[in-house]
Design an enzyme around this catalytic site. Structure first.
Site, PDB file in Angstrom:
ATOM      1  N   LYS A  64       5.932  -2.106   2.583  1.00 39.50           N
ATOM      2  CA  LYS A  64       6.304  -0.966   3.032  1.00 39.50           C
ATOM      3  C   LYS A  64       7.271   0.171   2.671  1.00 39.50           C
ATOM      4  O   LYS A  64       7.097   1.307   2.579  1.00 39.50           O
ATOM      5  CB  LYS A  64       6.524  -1.383   4.742  1.00 39.50           C
ATOM      6  CG  LYS A  64       6.615  -0.124   5.637  1.00 39.50           C
ATOM      7  CD  LYS A  64       7.834  -0.063   6.007  1.00 39.50           C
ATOM      8  CE  LYS A  64       8.124   1.440   7.107  1.00 39.50           C
ATOM      9  NZ  LYS A  64       9.600   1.538   7.232  1.00 39.50           N
ATOM     10  N   ASP A  90       4.034   0.421   8.830  1.00 43.56           N
ATOM     11  CA  ASP A  90       5.124  -0.218   9.794  1.00 43.56           C
ATOM     12  C   ASP A  90       4.415  -0.731  10.915  1.00 43.56           C
ATOM     13  O   ASP A  90       3.061  -0.908  11.159  1.00 43.56           O
ATOM     14  CB  ASP A  90       5.994   1.003  10.143  1.00 43.56           C
ATOM     15  CG  ASP A  90       5.233   1.939  10.825  1.00 43.56           C
ATOM     16  OD1 ASP A  90       4.250   1.909  10.825  1.00 43.56           O
ATOM     17  OD2 ASP A  90       6.107   3.046  11.116  1.00 43.56           O
TER      18      ASP A  90
END
Length: 297
Positions: free
Chosen positions: A163, A194
Site C-alpha cells: 500500500k 487501505d
C-alpha cells in the site's frame, strides 16, 4: 499432470468476476474530464500543491516520504495530508536525505494525525533514506513511477504492490502534476489498498468477505480485483483510486444509517468532486455498484 498454481486457484475462488464486470461497467460512464477534475479537487492534491509552491521539485521527496508513513493514522487521510502540508510549508527545504529524515521525525513527534507506531515509522524512513537522497538529487528521474516503486520496494524489502509503496507513487504523481510535468509508468501502478478501499472491495461484492479479512487475508486478491476493474473500465488504477476513494469518506458512519443513505452520500460527493461533470443519475448508478451490499451484515 501439473498441480495448479496456488495463487491462481485462490484468485479464482475468491474474486467474483460478475461483480468486477458490473463495477467496471458503471465506472466506464465517467468521462476522463471528470476524473481529471476529481483529482484536482482531492484535498491531498491541494496539500501537495501547497508544498510545491514552497519547495518546487523538492516537494516530490516530501510527498514520497510522507506517503511511506501514511498508515495507522488517527485522522482521515484528507485531513492528515493538509496537516502535513501546513507543517511542510513552514520548514526549510531539505538538502540531504539525512536532513529530510530528521525533519520527518520532528513532524512525527508533533503530528496529531500520525501518532501510532512512531518509532517503527521513523525506522522505515531511515531505511528509505538512500532512495530519498536520490530523489532529492535527481527528482526528474522518478517521473518514471515504475522506477520509484522498484527502488522503494527494494530498499524496504516490500512487495511492489504494498500500500504505502504504490501510495508513494500516487503522491509523487500529484507532485509532478502540480509542477506541470508528465509522468511515465502510471498505468502499471495499482490501487493503494487501505482500509477504506478494503471496505469498498467488500461492499462492492467483488470479494465476498468482511472488510477486515479483505484487508488482511485477501489483500493481493483485492488489488487484482481493482486492476481488473481498471482494465475493463479504461480508467488507470492510479486515477481510479481518487474516483472511488474520495466519495467514500465517512462510509462506515454512513452505512450505520442504511445502505440507501450511504449510496446517496457517495453519489453526492462524486457529483461534488467532479463539479457536476458526473451527473446525479450516473453517480447514483456508480454508488449502487460500489456499495452493492452492506459489508457488515
Amino acid at each position: 499432470m501439473r498441480a495448479p498454481v496456488k495463487g491462481c486457484v485462490r484468485a479464482l475462488t475468491v474474486l467474483d468476476e460478475s461483480r468486477i464486470t458490473a463495477v467496471a461497467s458503471v465506472l466506464r460512464n465517467i468521462p476522463a474530464s471528470a476524473v481529471d477534475v476529481i483529482e484536482l479537487n482531492d484535498p491531498q492534491y491541494a496539500a501537495i500543491k501547497k508544498l510545491v509552491a514552497v519547495h518546487g521539485d523538492r516537494a516530490v521527496v516530501l510527498a514520497v516520504a510522507n506517503a511511506l508513513i501514511s498508515y495507522r493514522l488517527s485522522l482521515p487521510g484528507e485531513k492528515y495530508w493538509l496537516e502535513f502540508a501546513d507543517w511542510g510549508s513552514r520548514i526549510s527545504t531539505p538538502s540531504t536525505g539525512k536532513e529530510l529524515v530528521e525533519a520527518m521525525k520532528t513532524f512525527l513527534a508533533e503530528s496529531r494525525g500520525n501518532k501510532m507506531v512512531v518509532q517503527q515509522k521513523a525506522r522505515r524512513l531511515e531505511r528509505a533514506a538512500p532512495v530519498l537522497e536520490r530523489i532529492l538529487r535527481e527528482p526528474g528521474r522518478y517521473r518514471d513511477l515504475g522506477v520509484l516503486v522498484k527502488e522503494l520496494a527494494g530498499v524496504l524489502g516490500a512487495r511492489p504492490e504494498e500500500k504505502t509503496i504504490v501510495f508513494a507513487a500516487k503522491m509523487a504523481y500529484y507532485a509532478y502534476r502540480a509542477l506541470g510535468l508528465e509522468v511515465a509508468g502510471k498505468n502499471e501502478i495499482p490501487v493503494p489498498l487501505d482500509r477504506r478501499m478494503a471496505l469498498l472491495t467488500s461492499a462492492s461484492g467483488m470479494i465476498n468477505s468482511t472488510p477486515d479479512k479483505v484487508f488482511t487475508r485477501y489483500r493481493l486478491d483485492a488489488v487484482r480485483a481493482w486492476q481488473k476493474v481498471s482494465r475493463e473500465s479504461g480508467i488507470p488504477a492510479l486515477h481510479l483510486d481518487a474516483v472511488v476513494w474520495l466519495p467514500a469518506h465517512g462510509i462506515e458512519r454512513n452505512l450505520r444509517r442504511g445502505l440507501e443513505y450511504a449510496r446517496d452520500e457517495f453519489a453526492r460527493r462524486l457529483v461534488g468532486y467532479s463539479k457536476g461533470i458526473v451527473d446525479w443519475n450516473t453517480a447514483r448508478q456508480v454508488a449502487g455498484q460500489i456499495i452493492y451490499r452492506d459489508p457488515y451484515s
